[in-house]
Design a protein around this motif. Structure first.
Motif, PDB file in Angstrom:
ATOM      1  N   GLU A   1       2.702  -0.403  -6.177  1.00  0.00           N
ATOM      2  CA  GLU A   1       1.763   0.098  -5.172  1.00  0.00           C
ATOM      3  C   GLU A   1       0.350  -0.354  -5.490  1.00  0.00           C
ATOM      4  OE1 GLU A   1       2.337   4.237  -3.900  1.00  0.00           O
ATOM      5  OE2 GLU A   1       4.293   4.100  -4.900  1.00  0.00           O
ATOM      6  N   THR A   2      -0.394  -0.652  -4.436  1.00  0.00           N
ATOM      7  CA  THR A   2      -1.751  -1.128  -4.613  1.00  0.00           C
ATOM      8  C   THR A   2      -2.598  -0.696  -3.403  1.00  0.00           C
ATOM      9  OG1 THR A   2      -3.095  -3.108  -4.945  1.00  0.00           O
ATOM     10  CG2 THR A   2      -1.122  -3.370  -3.630  1.00  0.00           C
ATOM     11  N   THR A   3      -3.839  -1.144  -3.371  1.00  0.00           N
ATOM     12  CA  THR A   3      -4.718  -0.767  -2.260  1.00  0.00           C
ATOM     13  C   THR A   3      -4.805  -1.916  -1.254  1.00  0.00           C
ATOM     14  OG1 THR A   3      -6.638  -1.715  -3.350  1.00  0.00           O
ATOM     15  CG2 THR A   3      -6.156   0.606  -3.813  1.00  0.00           C
ATOM     16  N   ALA A   4      -5.214  -1.584  -0.032  1.00  0.00           N
ATOM     17  CA  ALA A   4      -5.388  -2.606   1.006  1.00  0.00           C
ATOM     18  C   ALA A   4      -6.420  -3.634   0.553  1.00  0.00           C
ATOM     19  CB  ALA A   4      -5.813  -1.953   2.320  1.00  0.00           C
TER      20      ALA A   4
ATOM     21  N   SER B   1      -3.192  -5.421   5.146  1.00  0.00           N
ATOM     22  CA  SER B   1      -3.255  -4.060   4.624  1.00  0.00           C
ATOM     23  C   SER B   1      -1.848  -3.485   4.500  1.00  0.00           C
ATOM     24  CB  SER B   1      -4.114  -3.188   5.536  1.00  0.00           C
ATOM     25  OG  SER B   1      -3.679  -3.305   6.850  1.00  0.00           O
TER      26      SER B   1
ATOM     27  N   THR C   1       0.844  -1.193   0.000  1.00  0.00           N
ATOM     28  CA  THR C   1       0.000   0.000   0.000  1.00  0.00           C
ATOM     29  C   THR C   1       0.883   1.248   0.000  1.00  0.00           C
ATOM     30  OG1 THR C   1      -0.046  -0.085   2.415  1.00  0.00           O
ATOM     31  CG2 THR C   1      -1.892  -1.110   1.263  1.00  0.00           C
TER      32      THR C   1
END
Lengths: 246, 246
Positions: free
Chosen positions: B67-70, B83, B49
């Motif tokens: 990069e990514t989301t939880a 997360s 994240t």
């Protein structure tokens, strides 16, 4: 066979709310059921397969038994596989607690599996009573019962206001901390309370102030911590060894 | 963001077959990822994240970071909540094994969680090498890695023909059995192998015949057994205590 209503009630006993309402809980799987049948706990009803009934007919003869299939059992069970039996059991009411011998106290141990493992350990190390704080996991959670491997029939747990209880017990109170006395050389008294803390936060500040002796498991390597159930086992092993050499 | 193909590959690494084919494995969650980044293991790719990247920018600067989301992370993760980050890592190739100091040997320990807990214990008690039998659980199973709490970066596991290996090691071989010497009073040598057996069947007949000293954890109560990881912890604690007093 298990009726729809019975299946619904068995499912409902997976929830803490229903267990609290009814004062009943589930016992599942061969090992735990056999320990149950050899104990004084009050069994409400047992659902089991034909083959389980045949094998243990003598133990089951005084109980209300409903025969069913392994498939139905696995459907109502919280275990991944259960081809033996599931029982509905009354939650026992324990007598007032006698502060004598080695006693465990759990300060917010959250994980039901850890709680069950600690109950099993208490049974191995001859600890008959465990004080559990209000925020500690539910003793009657199916995961807890399962992890006790039958020890739930012998070890008595007492849900208490832990601070208040420890204040009234006139015994040494040991607690696992970093930087305490090496548990290998500690002088455990014949009677005393061993306090174990929460998985993430350890022993709370409120309870810390009541600890009369801090003990530490020495590390010889790099890991930063041990799981709370593991730490309980290692401390109990040291306490029993030291007490039996005294 | 994680592409469809990337998500598919991350999911595939949950299976032993894919891990064997690719020689890669997953590391998940903050604690394990931070231990990984501080180690010499070869990281192929890290998904994390924004907030994790910001917090640990210095550690991540030499790595390929996506990069990514939880939410996406939790979807590709085998952990219930993640997360923080997930990494694809090369399985290390360890040098030939030196039979010196305390060594663990696992004879068909089946449960990945038990294996991970034993690796964490080895790290705590300064055991740097573990021999694992062919039927022992996969070290790179996500459940094993998770249970090691970072110790997978330090403890070396060697998958071997256990019988053959033990036959060629010229050291005392301890094994946990009922009716052996009390582990509290046992004389552990500075170098030796401690063999732990399968969850249900204990140490196999083939390996039993190679044990030079049987040890037992004394019971003070009623439980019939301890979990294999618990027994490993208690035996290692006694071995280290006895060795450090010699």
């Amino acid at each position: 066979m298990i009726s729809k209503n019975q299946a619904k009630y068995l499912k409902a006993l997976s929830s803490k709310k229903q267990r609290r309402l009814s004062g009943e809980f589930l016992v599942q799987g061969e090992k735990n059921i056999l320990e149950l049948l050899g104990s004084t706990l009050e069994v409400v009803e047992i659902y089991c397969t034909d083959s389980f009934k045949e094998l243990h007919n003598d133990l089951l003869s005084h109980h209300s038994v409903i025969e069913t299939t392994a498939q139905q059992l696995s459907q109502v069970s919280t275990l991944t596989a259960n081809s033996d039996a599931i029982a509905i059991v009354k939650q026992p009411v324990h007598e007032a607690f006698q502060p004598k011998g080695l006693i465990l106290a759990l300060d917010d141990v959250n994980d039901p599996g850890n709680l069950g493992t600690i109950i099993r350990l208490a049974d191995w190390y001859g600890v008959s009573d465990i004080l559990i704080s209000e925020q500690t996991a539910d003793v009657y959670n199916p995961k807890t019962i399962s992890a006790t491997m039958g020890a739930f029939t012998r070890v008595k747990t007492h849900r208490v206001d832990l601070k208040q209880s420890l204040q009234t017990i006139n015994l040494p109170i040991y607690g696992a901390f970093l930087g305490g006395d090496n548990v290998h050389n500690n002088n455990f008294e014949q009677s005393g309370v061993i306090v174990m803390g929460n998985e993430s936060h350890g022993i709370s500040d409120d309870i810390s102030s009541l600890i009369t002796k801090k003990v530490t498991i020495p590390s010889y390597g790099h890991s930063e911590s041990l799981n709370v159930a593991m730490a309980t086992g290692i401390i109990l092993d040291n306490a029993r060894r030291i007490l039996s050499n005294n």
